[in-house]
Write a protein that holds these residues in place. Sequence first.
Motif, PDB file in Angstrom:
ATOM      1  N   ILE A 173       0.851  -1.194   0.000  1.00  0.00           N
ATOM      2  CA  ILE A 173       0.000   0.000   0.000  1.00  0.00           C
ATOM      3  C   ILE A 173       0.886   1.243   0.000  1.00  0.00           C
ATOM      4  O   ILE A 173       1.607   1.502   0.954  1.00  0.00           O
ATOM      5  N   ASN A 174       0.856   1.989  -1.091  1.00  0.00           N
ATOM      6  CA  ASN A 174       1.586   3.246  -1.183  1.00  0.00           C
ATOM      7  C   ASN A 174       0.887   4.150  -2.198  1.00  0.00           C
ATOM      8  O   ASN A 174      -0.110   3.770  -2.796  1.00  0.00           O
ATOM      9  N   TRP A 175       1.432   5.332  -2.410  1.00  0.00           N
ATOM     10  CA  TRP A 175       0.790   6.293  -3.309  1.00  0.00           C
ATOM     11  C   TRP A 175       0.980   5.945  -4.774  1.00  0.00           C
ATOM     12  O   TRP A 175       0.321   6.516  -5.628  1.00  0.00           O
ATOM     13  N   HIS A 176       1.838   5.006  -5.068  1.00  0.00           N
ATOM     14  CA  HIS A 176       2.116   4.670  -6.466  1.00  0.00           C
ATOM     15  C   HIS A 176       1.552   3.306  -6.828  1.00  0.00           C
ATOM     16  O   HIS A 176       2.146   2.550  -7.561  1.00  0.00           O
ATOM     17  N   LEU A 177       0.385   2.996  -6.311  1.00  0.00           N
ATOM     18  CA  LEU A 177      -0.225   1.693  -6.565  1.00  0.00           C
ATOM     19  C   LEU A 177      -0.504   1.465  -8.044  1.00  0.00           C
ATOM     20  O   LEU A 177      -0.333   0.368  -8.553  1.00  0.00           O
ATOM     21  N   TRP A 178      -0.937   2.506  -8.744  1.00  0.00           N
ATOM     22  CA  TRP A 178      -1.280   2.330 -10.152  1.00  0.00           C
ATOM     23  C   TRP A 178      -0.057   2.016 -10.998  1.00  0.00           C
ATOM     24  O   TRP A 178      -0.172   1.426 -12.043  1.00  0.00           O
ATOM     25  N   VAL A 179       1.129   2.398 -10.561  1.00  0.00           N
ATOM     26  CA  VAL A 179       2.358   2.110 -11.307  1.00  0.00           C
ATOM     27  C   VAL A 179       2.777   0.657 -11.105  1.00  0.00           C
ATOM     28  O   VAL A 179       3.151  -0.025 -12.046  1.00  0.00           O
ATOM     29  N   SER A 180       2.692   0.175  -9.874  1.00  0.00           N
ATOM     30  CA  SER A 180       3.182  -1.163  -9.569  1.00  0.00           C
ATOM     31  C   SER A 180       2.197  -2.264  -9.918  1.00  0.00           C
ATOM     32  O   SER A 180       2.549  -3.424  -9.905  1.00  0.00           O
ATOM     33  N   GLY A 181       0.966  -1.924 -10.205  1.00  0.00           N
ATOM     34  CA  GLY A 181      -0.039  -2.937 -10.499  1.00  0.00           C
ATOM     35  C   GLY A 181      -0.653  -3.537  -9.245  1.00  0.00           C
ATOM     36  O   GLY A 181      -1.505  -4.409  -9.328  1.00  0.00           O
ATOM     37  N   ALA A 182      -0.225  -3.087  -8.076  1.00  0.00           N
ATOM     38  CA  ALA A 182      -0.758  -3.612  -6.822  1.00  0.00           C
ATOM     39  C   ALA A 182      -2.224  -3.234  -6.645  1.00  0.00           C
ATOM     40  O   ALA A 182      -2.985  -3.989  -6.047  1.00  0.00           O
ATOM     41  N   LEU A 183      -2.626  -2.084  -7.175  1.00  0.00           N
ATOM     42  CA  LEU A 183      -4.021  -1.671  -7.065  1.00  0.00           C
ATOM     43  C   LEU A 183      -4.919  -2.639  -7.831  1.00  0.00           C
ATOM     44  O   LEU A 183      -5.983  -3.014  -7.346  1.00  0.00           O
ATOM     45  N   ALA A 184      -4.472  -3.065  -8.996  1.00  0.00           N
ATOM     46  CA  ALA A 184      -5.258  -4.018  -9.778  1.00  0.00           C
ATOM     47  C   ALA A 184      -5.395  -5.347  -9.039  1.00  0.00           C
ATOM     48  O   ALA A 184      -6.475  -5.948  -9.021  1.00  0.00           O
ATOM     49  N   LYS A 185      -4.320  -5.804  -8.402  1.00  0.00           N
ATOM     50  CA  LYS A 185      -4.381  -7.050  -7.634  1.00  0.00           C
ATOM     51  C   LYS A 185      -5.309  -6.906  -6.435  1.00  0.00           C
ATOM     52  O   LYS A 185      -6.098  -7.794  -6.145  1.00  0.00           O
ATOM     53  N   LEU A 186      -5.205  -5.767  -5.750  1.00  0.00           N
ATOM     54  CA  LEU A 186      -6.052  -5.522  -4.592  1.00  0.00           C
ATOM     55  C   LEU A 186      -7.524  -5.419  -4.998  1.00  0.00           C
ATOM     56  O   LEU A 186      -8.403  -5.972  -4.333  1.00  0.00           O
ATOM     57  N   ALA A 187      -7.789  -4.741  -6.104  1.00  0.00           N
ATOM     58  CA  ALA A 187      -9.160  -4.613  -6.603  1.00  0.00           C
ATOM     59  C   ALA A 187      -9.713  -5.971  -7.040  1.00  0.00           C
ATOM     60  O   ALA A 187     -10.879  -6.288  -6.780  1.00  0.00           O
ATOM     61  N   ALA A 188      -8.892  -6.788  -7.677  1.00  0.00           N
ATOM     62  CA  ALA A 188      -9.333  -8.127  -8.084  1.00  0.00           C
ATOM     63  C   ALA A 188      -9.635  -8.984  -6.861  1.00  0.00           C
ATOM     64  O   ALA A 188     -10.648  -9.687  -6.819  1.00  0.00           O
ATOM     65  N   SER A 189      -8.776  -8.919  -5.855  1.00  0.00           N
ATOM     66  CA  SER A 189      -9.014  -9.680  -4.625  1.00  0.00           C
ATOM     67  C   SER A 189     -10.289  -9.221  -3.934  1.00  0.00           C
ATOM     68  O   SER A 189     -11.078 -10.037  -3.452  1.00  0.00           O
ATOM     69  N   CYS A 190     -10.504  -7.925  -3.902  1.00  0.00           N
ATOM     70  CA  CYS A 190     -11.716  -7.380  -3.287  1.00  0.00           C
ATOM     71  C   CYS A 190     -12.953  -7.793  -4.090  1.00  0.00           C
ATOM     72  O   CYS A 190     -13.985  -8.132  -3.519  1.00  0.00           O
ATOM     73  N   GLY A 191     -12.838  -7.779  -5.395  1.00  0.00           N
ATOM     74  CA  GLY A 191     -13.947  -8.209  -6.250  1.00  0.00           C
ATOM     75  C   GLY A 191     -14.288  -9.684  -6.054  1.00  0.00           C
ATOM     76  O   GLY A 191     -15.468 -10.051  -5.992  1.00  0.00           O
ATOM     77  N   ILE A 192     -13.272 -10.510  -5.930  1.00  0.00           N
ATOM     78  CA  ILE A 192     -13.495 -11.939  -5.683  1.00  0.00           C
ATOM     79  C   ILE A 192     -14.159 -12.143  -4.327  1.00  0.00           C
ATOM     80  O   ILE A 192     -15.094 -12.936  -4.183  1.00  0.00           O
ATOM     81  N   ALA A 193     -13.685 -11.417  -3.332  1.00  0.00           N
ATOM     82  CA  ALA A 193     -14.276 -11.511  -1.995  1.00  0.00           C
ATOM     83  C   ALA A 193     -15.737 -11.065  -2.025  1.00  0.00           C
ATOM     84  O   ALA A 193     -16.615 -11.713  -1.426  1.00  0.00           O
ATOM     85  N   THR A 194     -16.018  -9.975  -2.715  1.00  0.00           N
ATOM     86  CA  THR A 194     -17.385  -9.459  -2.798  1.00  0.00           C
ATOM     87  C   THR A 194     -18.306 -10.441  -3.504  1.00  0.00           C
ATOM     88  O   THR A 194     -19.427 -10.701  -3.056  1.00  0.00           O
ATOM     89  N   PHE A 195     -17.838 -11.032  -4.603  1.00  0.00           N
ATOM     90  CA  PHE A 195     -18.646 -12.009  -5.330  1.00  0.00           C
ATOM     91  C   PHE A 195     -18.880 -13.254  -4.480  1.00  0.00           C
ATOM     92  O   PHE A 195     -19.986 -13.809  -4.465  1.00  0.00           O
ATOM     93  N   SER A 196     -17.862 -13.684  -3.736  1.00  0.00           N
ATOM     94  CA  SER A 196     -18.030 -14.821  -2.827  1.00  0.00           C
ATOM     95  C   SER A 196     -19.068 -14.501  -1.763  1.00  0.00           C
ATOM     96  O   SER A 196     -19.889 -15.352  -1.401  1.00  0.00           O
ATOM     97  N   GLY A 197     -19.040 -13.274  -1.261  1.00  0.00           N
ATOM     98  CA  GLY A 197     -20.025 -12.844  -0.272  1.00  0.00           C
ATOM     99  C   GLY A 197     -21.428 -12.796  -0.843  1.00  0.00           C
ATOM    100  O   GLY A 197     -22.399 -13.144  -0.165  1.00  0.00           O
ATOM    101  N   LEU A 198     -21.559 -12.371  -2.099  1.00  0.00           N
ATOM    102  CA  LEU A 198     -22.858 -12.349  -2.758  1.00  0.00           C
ATOM    103  C   LEU A 198     -23.425 -13.760  -2.851  1.00  0.00           C
ATOM    104  O   LEU A 198     -24.577 -14.004  -2.502  1.00  0.00           O
ATOM    105  N   LEU A 199     -22.601 -14.705  -3.292  1.00  0.00           N
ATOM    106  CA  LEU A 199     -23.048 -16.095  -3.382  1.00  0.00           C
ATOM    107  C   LEU A 199     -23.400 -16.648  -2.003  1.00  0.00           C
ATOM    108  O   LEU A 199     -24.381 -17.375  -1.841  1.00  0.00           O
TER     109      LEU A 199
END
Length: 153
Positions: A47-73
């Motif tokens: 977690i830092n201010w340059h998340l969009w450069v390192s691709g970590a934001l995309a990984k975090l968003a994907a993990s959050c999306g998977i968690a949210t979809f699992s919660g929906l199910l």
Amino acid sequence: MAERIESLKAGILGGFSVCFAFVLLSILNTFVLAKYFQILASLHSDINWHLWVSGALAKLAASCGIATFSGLLFGVTYRYIIRSDKNPQLKAGGVLAFGLVRGLTQIELGLNSDITIWPFLVLAAESLLWFAFAAIALDLAIKLRWIKPFSSI
């Protein structure tokens, strides 16, 4: 049609609940567990201010999306599992079924990796907490009559 709307409401609440638990536990993993327990350093999120450069934001968003979809199910399924019953074994069984499927997969991944198993055990416990948190939220919503329980035939 009314049953579908109630299931959708349960799914949305389950998704939001698991997403909230995911964010909360990710912060705990990064700022407490990974910081103070060296053996759990792999739990640290970048977690830092340059998340969009390192691709970590995309990984975090994907993990959050998977968690949210699992919660929906989980939310939709949990509503059908508990119905109008007051049976605590049904409630615990639903939480354990979802939590263990996700958690045991992570443990198996840890057993097949070269690093220590401890971070994977923490993630497995985290999976159980996600769905327990969602079950509490759904039980509260049913108790407050925000969501109607599925009626037994």
